[in-house]
Each structure stands twice: as C-alpha cells, then as structure tokens.
Design an enzyme around this catalytic site. Structure first.
Site, short mmCIF file in Angstrom:
data_model
loop_
_atom_site.label_atom_id
_atom_site.label_comp_id
_atom_site.label_asym_id
_atom_site.label_seq_id
_atom_site.Cartn_x
_atom_site.Cartn_y
_atom_site.Cartn_z
N ILE A 1 -11.07 -3.94 12.19
CA ILE A 1 -11.02 -3.90 10.73
C ILE A 1 -10.68 -5.26 10.13
CG2 ILE A 1 -10.35 -1.46 10.80
CD1 ILE A 1 -7.58 -2.31 9.77
N LYS B 1 0.81 -1.22 0.00
CA LYS B 1 0.00 0.00 0.00
C LYS B 1 0.84 1.28 0.00
CE LYS B 1 -4.16 -1.97 2.10
NZ LYS B 1 -5.19 -1.83 3.14
N GLY C 1 0.25 1.29 11.95
CA GLY C 1 0.56 1.06 10.54
C GLY C 1 -0.38 1.83 9.62
N GLY C 2 -0.47 1.35 8.35
CA GLY C 2 -1.29 2.02 7.36
C GLY C 2 -2.76 2.03 7.72
#
Length: 410
Positions: free
Chosen positions: A194, A56, A118-119
């Site tokens: 998520i 990503k 993180g992302g």
C-alpha cells in the site's frame, strides 16, 4: 468546494494533483499539529476532508456520524460536511478492494497474509473480507488476538497465495528493507504494497523477479481518492476516471529508464524522447564519469569493472530520487540487481531491443570492442534485459516509429 488533506507532517503529497484531475476542484494541503485539531473542527470551515497519518483515529471523536465500514475498521480517512454535520468514511479499503478487483485477483483461492496491525491493516482486512477472502494479520509481537508472528507466517507459508504489506517498511528511511522474504513463501500469486512512494518498493521488485503479480499503493491512492470524491460530491463517478488520472500522473512523474545493448540506439532515442516530452535527460554514463573524474575506458583499465559497477549503483541511487526524467543507461546496468532495483523505484524500464546483426563493436565500450565480444555480451545479457524490462520496444527499423511506440507506452 473547499476540500483538503489534514495530517502531520504532510511533506509532498500527490493528493492535490489527483483530486484536481478527478473532479477539477481546488484541493489544499492543511498541515495540523494535534493541539490545532480542536479549533479546526470547531470551525468546520470545509466541505470535505481527507485524513492521513497520524489522525485517522483521532478525528473520529469530532464526527457526528461514522459509516459502519469505517466504524468496523476503526479509522476514518474521509470526512464530509453535510450542512454542518460531519460524517466519516474509510475509502482506503475501497481503494484497495477496487484495485484488487480491477486486477482480477481472486482472493478466495487461498489465504491472504496482511503485514502490520495498524489502521492500514484493518482496512486491508475489510477489503479482503468484501472480496470473499480469508486474512491473517502478521505482526512482530502478535500480542493482539487473532494475529500471527512472522515466524508463524513462514511456518504456514504454503497456505498463503496473497500478501499485503501495510507496514511502513519500504518507505524512506527504510526503502532498502523488506518486511518479509517472498522467496520463503512458495505459493504466492500476488504481492500488494500500500506504499505509494516509491512506486515500486523493494518488496514489489523482489516479487516481480519471481514472476509474482504485483500491485502498488499509487493505484490504491488514486482509487481511494475517487471514492472520497464520490462522497464529497454526493454522486457516483465514472470508474474510468481512475485510469485516466493514473496515466496522466505517470506521464508527468514517472522516470523512463532506457536499457539495452551498446549501439542499440539508447542515446539517440533518449535525446529524441527528451525533446518530444520536455523531460530532463539523464545519461548515466556521463553522470558516472563526472563522479569518477575520468572516462569509463580509463576506469576499466585502471580500477576494473567491479569499481565501475559500484559507482554506477551510487549514481542510480542519486538519479532515482528525481521524477519525470528520461534515464539512458549503459549496456551493463542490468548486471547488478541493486542498480536495477533503484532505477525501478519510480521508473518504467524499457528495453530497447535491436537484432544482434545490427549491433557493432565500438572502442568507446571496453566490453564490446570486437564482434566476438558483442556476441558474447548479447548472449550473457539477453536474459537480464528480459528479466528487468517492464516493456520491450523494437528498434531495428525506423527511428520515428520507435519513438511513436515508446510514446504510446508512456
């Protein structure tokens, strides 16, 4: 259109099914190792791409333009080829934002703790920001400015009304772990994970037992895919497509877990449901007897209930790996929280309720061989059935009506 998902490794992904349901376009999985990226992007032989771990951030160097929100997040998961010019977007935060909006959760009432740095964490920060909330990033080391340790989270726990997990804790091989103890956060009103698989992580399961509102990563996955498809097609899509897509995939993939008292009709209803839906029928008691090599009655007599419950948990762990099953459970399955957690991973738990006047003793059930035992079990287990059920279906009347009620739910 030529659409697909790149990453390494990809394993099984829901993405082809999701995008096909949303826009009816072919969509392929494209596993790429890092040394293949240069050649792949040089060819630009695609109309649109989704990007997953671990690329990503890596893909950003191949793009001609990056959307400001994706630039701020520092990660791209959607790429559109506009006449040979590549533009990158981040729809992860859109999927998370829209999921929270649809659930009616107000993030302005308190602070949000975002687990991980993180992302995914950065996407969550953007989503919370757009919803008018205030977020703190929680990380083990908290070396980056503006992050807190888990110890500091617990110290400030009273400030947080929402918690979002963006760490991999809850994914295989750590499906039996939680990133944080929700019982140490007294004012939580919502817990969001998520992670899309399992549908209900251990974190969500524990929060649900405390009657905290939960949201899972599968819905976020579908909503971010809808946002990506809007970029691919260059137009807005009907938001209700997300609900339609989720319902269809739930219908196909989710296990239906039937719980209830002995003689409440679980076996009969489960057989009929399997016939109506074409789903595989799994009878927990039969699987347990296969594993033990003896009958349940003999097991209770020779080794006791604790041994039986331990085997039941092992069978649940094996069964929950499957999908699209009808799982008929023994009446006492609710007495072991770990067993119910495993069955809830990818399952909708339906309590088949029948009035105690219609329950009867049976010699095949060691714990309900007379009316007094049946009444005692009913009183003991009633709060447990209530606790673990995702929905309650009455089975005191016509069986066909019961089947119709369940089919409407699933």
């Amino acid at each position: 259109m030529k659409l697909g998902l790149i990453g390494w490794p990809l394993g099984h992904s829901w993405s082809p099914e999701i995008h096909n349901l949303l826009i009816h376009e072919p969509y392929e999985l494209i596993p790429l190792q890092e040394d293949q990226l240069d050649e792949f992007f040089e060819k630009r032989d695609f109309d649109g791409l989704n990007v997953t771990i671990p690329y990503k951030q890596t893909v950003m160097k191949y793009l001609d333009e990056i959307d400001p929100a994706a630039e701020a997040i520092g990660a791209v998961n959607t790429i559109v080829n506009q006449d040979g010019r590549l533009k990158g977007y981040n729809t992860d935060y859109i999927g998370l934002r829209d999921m929270i909006l649809h659930a009616g959760i107000d993030l302005k009432e308190g602070r949000t703790a975002i687990l991980g740095s993180g992302g995914g964490s950065k996407a969550a920060v953007q989503a919370v920001k757009e919803l008018g909330g205030t977020a703190d990033i929680i990380s083990r080391s908290a070396e980056k400015p503006g992050t807190l340790t888990y110890g500091e989270l617990y110290e400030k726990q009273a400030e947080y009304t929402c918690l979002i997990n963006t760490t991999p804790v809850g994914l295989s091989p750590r499906m039996n772990d939680v990133p944080v103890r929700t019982d140490r956060c007294e004012n939580l009103k919502a817990v969001i994970d998520i992670i899309a698989n399992p549908l209900c992580t251990k974190l969500l399961f524990e929060a649900k037992q405390r009657e905290i509102r939960i949201l899972g990563g599968f819905e976020m996955l579908v909503r971010q895919a809808l946002a990506a498809d809007e970029y691919f097609l260059g137009r807005k899509l009907d938001p209700s497509l997300a609900e339609t897509c989720m319902k269809e995939l739930y219908r196909q993939r989710r296990n239906i877990v039937i719980i209830g008292m002995p003689t409440s009709g679980k076996t009969t209803i489960s057989v009929m449901l399997a016939q109506k839906t074409g789903k595989k029928l799994v009878e927990m008691d039969r699987e347990i007897e296969k594993m033990m090599g003896t009958t349940i009655a003999e097991c209770f007599a020779e080794k006791g209930e604790d041994y039986f419950r331990a085997v039941e948990t092992r069978v649940a762990a094996a069964v929950c790996e499957g999908s699209g099953q009808i799982i008929s459970c023994g009446g006492g399955v609710v007495t072991v929280p770990e067993t119910m957690r495993l069955l809830s991973h990818n399952g909708l738990v339906i309590w088949l309720q029948r009035d105690i006047s219609q329950l009867f003793p049976t010699d095949s059930r060691p714990l309900s061989r007379d009316e007094a035992a049946v009444r005692r079990l009913y009183e003991q287990r009633l709060p447990l059935y209530t606790k673990y059920a995702d929905c309650i279906i009455d089975n005191t009347g016509d069986i066909e009506e019961t089947i119709r009620d369940i089919l409407a739910v699933i």
